[in-house]
Scaffold this active site. Structure first.
Site, PDB file in Angstrom:
ATOM      1  CG  HIS A 111     -32.194  49.152 -44.386  1.00 52.95           C
ATOM      2  ND1 HIS A 111     -31.587  47.917 -44.936  1.00 52.95           N
ATOM      3  CD2 HIS A 111     -33.634  49.701 -45.257  1.00 52.95           C
ATOM      4  CE1 HIS A 111     -33.083  47.587 -45.173  1.00 52.95           C
ATOM      5  NE2 HIS A 111     -33.583  48.974 -46.200  1.00 52.95           N
ATOM      6  CB  VAL A 163     -50.625  68.977 -55.864  1.00 51.16           C
ATOM      7  CG1 VAL A 163     -50.368  69.975 -56.456  1.00 51.16           C
ATOM      8  CG2 VAL A 163     -51.013  69.765 -54.008  1.00 51.16           C
ATOM      9  CE  LYS A 198     -31.050  47.995 -48.330  1.00 50.47           C
ATOM     10  NZ  LYS A 198     -31.581  49.219 -48.771  1.00 50.47           N
ATOM     11  CB  ILE A 230     -37.521  58.569 -50.955  1.00 48.07           C
ATOM     12  CG1 ILE A 230     -37.285  60.311 -50.761  1.00 48.07           C
ATOM     13  CG2 ILE A 230     -36.925  58.322 -49.528  1.00 48.07           C
ATOM     14  CD1 ILE A 230     -35.872  60.993 -50.502  1.00 48.07           C
ATOM     15  CB  SER A 254     -35.309  50.312 -49.863  1.00 48.21           C
ATOM     16  OG  SER A 254     -33.930  49.779 -49.079  1.00 48.21           O
ATOM     17  CB  CYS A 288     -58.456  44.165 -31.364  1.00 46.12           C
ATOM     18  SG  CYS A 288     -56.949  43.071 -31.748  1.00 46.12           S
ATOM     19  CB  CYS A 342     -61.779  44.350 -33.197  1.00 47.27           C
ATOM     20  SG  CYS A 342     -60.981  44.199 -34.509  1.00 47.27           S
TER      21      CYS A 342
END
Lengths: 515, 116, 452
Positions: free
Chosen positions: A49, A172, A284, A368, A370, A432, A474
């Site tokens: 960004h 955890v 956005k 966390i 964008s 592939c 593949c």
């Protein structure tokens, strides 16, 4: 005893590990899935960004531009596929034009360079497929796209190369402060990774039924590791981890975003740069973006969900995304889609990155969303400074081995291929077909610092299965190569995350039958 | 009364066969449909195709078929017989893999060559 | 073009005599399945001596190697064979014919040229080679349509396979892919795999088809579904797949005439496996990059009456040209393409012929809404000896007799009666040279009409 335990190997956790690997520290990178970047870090719009979107007083605003420059630099150093495409934010009316002007001012405050607002006709000279109804657009030159999972992986590989301990399949369960360190209760996930030698030797190993819950090994219940400092980079689970050591300060609001991937060849040219609509409170908006593979990403929407792990795609969201995307590019042909996917973003009640020292020797890099991918290297820089402030001795490693080079057959210049294949014959076998990926590349991926354990792990490293046939051709061959190179039983090899078994047994084995 | 779709030609006529009336067939578009309908009602047979284990790295399975159609009711049993088979290369097309199925004339034969 | 570099290494393939790759061939056939085999043999029979087949798998035979069921060869050989047996009949004929074979190899690029075409190909044993050929036959077959292409909502759990990939695991590698299966699509591959899975001990709960009629042959509906009491749901589709890591259940709904799911018709199936049989797409990446003109209706190259594409000396046959139902027609089509390639190469010395070809006129076959496509799409009348076989598919099922009509403007050029036709079964008719000579314009319209 580790100096630092990083909880979560998404792009932020990997970026922190990369930073800390440059110091004489014992670092553990703990991840509950079987590979890095298994959460939102691999299911996003893959954008670097520009930095005009977040407000200047927020952490997002302060870190975006720094992160953007660091991303481009790191991608070069670590041979991560990326492209400086630039981006547009388009406006359909005068009210939205005012929004563009606001974004321009905001961008300058955040440190963006080269921003400009251009008239619709001028924009359409660059992007002829954009709607005639677009009156103006903000041009953001310092922005682009990258390969997000490769980015996280590359940083993690360098970290492991320089002594960081990567602990996958490790959840955890508890955190307790013991006065000068944390005792971290962990649970190892995935019984078949610890199947006995006897089980592995039996050719006819047949799983009695695909497990519905992740299996927990009985003798691991009491496993503990210790670390002087803990960094919480646990994505959608970051509030749960925070709450183990501190009073609740934020709540994750899991927000799912769905996408189409359009085949570049079939779709023809769509856009050169990333194209955003004007942002709204929801985010956005539905973006149309070229990928580094030559395809196009269309999406995401934003839907708050209850189940944080629900990455399913829904008919209603896909139809909604299609409508919104066609407003921007009216002739967008979504029948050229080769895949849909979804990611769950760590939106939160806090409204910004939650980067705080929340308890003794405990740093939250939480909530966390964008532009988290773009900011990751900057967030890691902040974490490093916070650790120093916490009193962790940070002595630079004298022999730090950075950098990364990946051989991609497709990228070898034509005149060099004959000699290269002569010297490295396995690059002469295409596995592939759709993407022209060779066995040499797959075997090389199996030998790197964090080897793949699943078909999709190979996909994320070598690029197999990303094309028109989506692994139909593949897939069986990649499975065979993983089994051969790792010595594991083909029946234990997963498609993607822990428990995603592909084959349930051998034919002609009565114990595998349903009827 | 039993109903069948005739498979002799693409028309796919819907046949009705009356077991209580000497297996009389109605709904057929041609005479071949009569024969097919009666066969299906009286003693339906099928050719069975499957695979067996092979002691080979390169070809873990060899395809096989019954060289004659066997009774439809025997198909499931025939499949179970294949479980215990393991061929050792070289295998040739036509090699008998299991002879005289259910004491009849049909055999399971290999349908490909496997050299190693 | 100037001198071309090559690797020229010794290569052994599949137990045949060691071959030395040449720099230049008369014909290179891309694909060693039934189409490629037919083309190579057809070219050999008509006089070519330097032929190379390039095959990406370790053996010749193509998809037939994994089609272990029978039903092949009824037309061509007059006997019913399994896929491997059908393939073997052609592979056997290669022996002693001095046709070079390179297996486990991939053609990466075709660069057409007026003075011969250049191919870049590679394999572990041969290395990365650049080879020239006067003619090329495209015989790359097709790939399967994927879940992503039809956007089935839900999770991306393991246990979702295209039918062909599952077939490879089960038949070639000997692995079972699931225990409780649902099949999407009633095309032949889905039906065949339904039976295969049942015979190997899985439970197949249903076959779901979005159209109001089945896609595969009636024979397969009977022997793959009815024999095992597997219900067939027409006008239905899968609207959701659930399962965290592996498929756990699937929702099926009825669809309306716009193929949209109807609310309230949800049925949930407890399965761990979804097999997709939702269409085949000719694999024309190489053709596309080479600049061959394509037909959007077939997803294959546009060809002339002899299988030649828009690029002189490049021919196409088999599933890469259009998706076939019966391999027997792949064989006759490819033998024709091989013969045409041979004629092309042998006539290149004849400059009068070459000049004549440059401005040759042709008739285009134009379809209306009743026809899905024709192959060939263009006919050069002067090239035809007796007649030309035209393959086509109808767009909707016709249960009563109809006629296929070829019109030159208003005038009927040829008309053929068929008792019944369906999109799932490819049809063919033969146009006679005499009929074509009389065509005044450069278009022939083909349509399905009522019988008067």
């Amino acid at each position: 005893m580790f100096d630092v335990a990083i909880i979560g190997a998404g792009v932020v956790g990997c970026a922190v590990a990369y930073e800390l690997s440059q110091y004489e520290l014992r670092v553990a990178l703990i991840e509950k899935e079987n590979d890095v970047a298994m959460g939102a870090s691999r299911a996003n719009t893959a954008i670097i960004h520009g930095g005009y979107d977040p407000e200047p007083h927020t952490m997002m605003g302060k870190l975006n531009v720094e992160g953007m420059y660091r991303c481009f630099k790191l991608c070069e150093e670590l041979d991560v596929e990326h492209k400086k495409t630039g981006s547009w934010v388009v406006a359909f009316d005068e009210e939205q034009r005012v929004t563009l002007q606001m974004l321009l001012v905001q961008g300058i405050a955040n440190g963006c360079e080269g921003l400009d607002i251009l008239e619709g006709d001028v924009v359409r000279l660059q992007e002829p497929n954009l709607s005639d109804e677009i009156v103006a657009a903000l041009w953001v030159p310092e922005s682009g796209v990258l390969n997000p999972w490769e980015f996280a992986l590359a940083m993690a590989e360098v970290a492991v190369r320089n002594g960081v301990t990567f602990m996958p399949n490790t959840e955890v369960a508890a955190l307790s402060w013991r006065g000068n360190h944390y005792e971290i209760g962990i649970r190892i996930v995935g019984a078949w990774h610890s199947a006995t030698d006897e089980d592995m030797a039996k050719k006819n190993t047949c799983l009695s039924s695909p497990p519905k819950e992740k299996v927990v090994m009985p003798d691991c219940r009491a496993m503990k590791i210790s670390a002087r400092h803990v960094i919480n980079a646990a994505g959608v689970e970051s509030d749960r981890i925070h709450n183990m050591v501190a009073p609740p300060a934020f709540e994750i609001v899991p927000t799912r975003g769905e996408y189409y991937i359009l085949d570049g060849t079939a779709a023809g040219h769509v856009v050169h740069s990333v194209v955003f609509p004007c942002p709204t409170r929801a985010g956005k908006g539905v973006t149309i973006s070229p990928t580094i593979h030559g395809d196009y990403l269309v999406g995401p929407n934003a839907e708050v969900i209850d189940d944080r792990t629900d990455t399913s795609v829904t008919r209603s969201a896909l139809l909604d995304i299609a409508d919104k995307a066609r407003r921007v590019v009216p002739d967008l042909d979504l029948r050229t889609s080769i895949r849909n996917f979804a990611g769950v973003r760590s939106n939160s009640t806090y409204g910004d990155f939650f980067i705080e020292k929340s308890a003794a020797n405990f740093i939250d890099l939480a909530a966390i969303k964008s532009p988290g991918l773009t900011c990751a290297p900057a967030i890691a820089r902040v974490a490093r400074e916070m650790l120093r402030e916490e009193g962790l001795p940070m002595e630079r490693r004298t022999l730090w081995r950075g950098g990364r080079r990946v051989i991609r057959f497709k990228a070898i210049p034509e005149e060099e291929r004959a000699a290269f294949v002569r010297a490295h014959p396995l690059y002469g076998r295409v596995i592939c077909r759709c993407e022209t990926i060779t066995e040499g590349e797959i075997v090389a991926a199996m030998k790197r610092e964090i080897p793949p354990v699943s078909i999709d792990g190979v996909k994320r490293r070598a690029g197999t299965g990303m094309g028109r046939c989506q692994g139909g051709f593949c897939g069986p061959r990649v499975l065979e190569i993983i089994a051969r190179e790792s010595g594991r039983d083909p029946l234990c090899i997963e498609e993607d995350g822990c428990g995603s078994i592909i084959l349930i047994g051998e034919t002609k084995n009565p114990t595998c039958r349903e009827i | 009364m039993k109903e069948y779709i005739c498979i002799i030609c693409p028309r796919g006529c819907h046949l009705t066969v009356d077991e209580e009336n000497d297996y009389a067939v109605t709904g057929n578009g041609c005479l071949r449909g009569v024969a097919y309908g009666r066969e299906e009602a009286m003693h339906p047979t099928r050719v069975v195709t499957s695979s067996v284990r092979v002691r080979s790295e390169k070809y873990p399975r060899c395809p096989v078929k019954t060289d004659l159609a066997i009774a439809k009711s025997d198909v499931a049993k025939a499949m179970l017989l294949l479980d215990g088979v393991e061929l050792v290369p070289p295998v040739h097309r036509g090699d008998i893999v299991i002879a005289s199925l259910f004491c009849g004339e049909a055999n399971f034969i290999a349908t490909r060559d496997i050299d190693e | 073009m100037s001198v071309v570099e090559t690797n020229g290494k010794q290569t052994v393939c599949d137990g045949m005599a060691a071959i030395e790759m040449h720099d230049e061939y008369e014909l290179i056939v891309i694909g060693g399945g039934p189409a490629g085999l037919g083309a190579a043999l057809g070219a050999r029979e008509h006089g070519l001596k330097r032929i190379l087949i390039v095959e990406r798998d370790v053996d010749l035979g193509g998809i037939l190697n994994q089609c272990i069921h029978n039903g092949f060869g009824l037309h061509y050989f007059g006997e019913e064979l399994t896929g491997p047996e059908y393939a073997a009949k052609f592979v056997d004929r290669l022996g002693g014919q001095s046709i070079d074979v390179l297996c486990d190899a991939m053609v990466l690029e075709i660069i057409p040229g007026e003075d011969g075409h250049v191919l870049r190909l590679m394999s572990v044993e041969a290395g990365y080679c650049t080879v020239r050929s006067r003619a090329i036959v495209l015989a790359m077959g097709c790939r399967e349509r994927t879940r992503g292409a039809i956007q089935i909502p839900g999770t991306r759990a393991a246990g979702i396979f295209t039918a062909g990939t599952a077939q490879r695991y089960v038949n070639i590698e000997g692995y079972m892919v699931g225990r409780r299966v649902i099949i999407l699509g009633s095309g032949d591959i889905g039906l065949i795999m339904a039976r295969r899975m049942v015979l190997e001990g899985a439970k197949v709960l249903a076959c779901v088809e979005i159209m109001p009629y089945p896609g595969g042959l009636a024979r397969n509906i009977v022997q793959c579904l009815q024999d095992f009491d597997i219900p067939l749901y027409l006008s239905h589709t899968i609207t959701k797949i659930e399962g965290k890591e592996r498929v756990e259940k699937v929702t099926v709904q009825e669809v309306n005439d716009r193929f949209e799911p109807i609310e309230g018709t949800e049925k949930v199936f407890d399965v761990d496996t979804v097999l997709l049989s939702v269409g085949l797409i000719p694999e024309n990446e190489l053709s596309h990059v080479a600049g061959v003109e394509m037909d959007a209706k077939t997803s294959g190259p546009i060809v002339f009456e002899n299988g030649e594409t828009s690029i002189p000396g490049i021919f196409a046959c088999g599933n890469v040209l259009h998706v076939h139902d019966l391999v027997d027609f792949v064989t006759t089509e490819s033998e024709g393409a091989g013969r045409a390639a041979a004629e092309y190469v042998l006539r290149q010395e004849d400059t009068t012929h070459v000049r004549m070809c440059e401005n040759e006129s042709y008739i285009s076959l134009v379809i209306d809404e009743s026809v899905a496509y024709t192959v060939p799409q263009r006919i050069r009348v002067l090239r035809i000896d007796d007649g030309v076989r035209v393959f086509f598919r109808v767009k909707a099922p016709h249960k009563t007799p109809k006629r296929i009509v070829f019109r030159d403007g208003e005038r009927i050029v040829a008309s053929f009666r068929r008792p019944c036709m369906t999109p799932g079964e490819m049809e063919h008719v033969t146009l006679q040279r005499a009929e074509l000579d009389n065509v005044s314009g450069n278009e022939l319209l083909i349509s399905v009409e009522e019988i008067r």
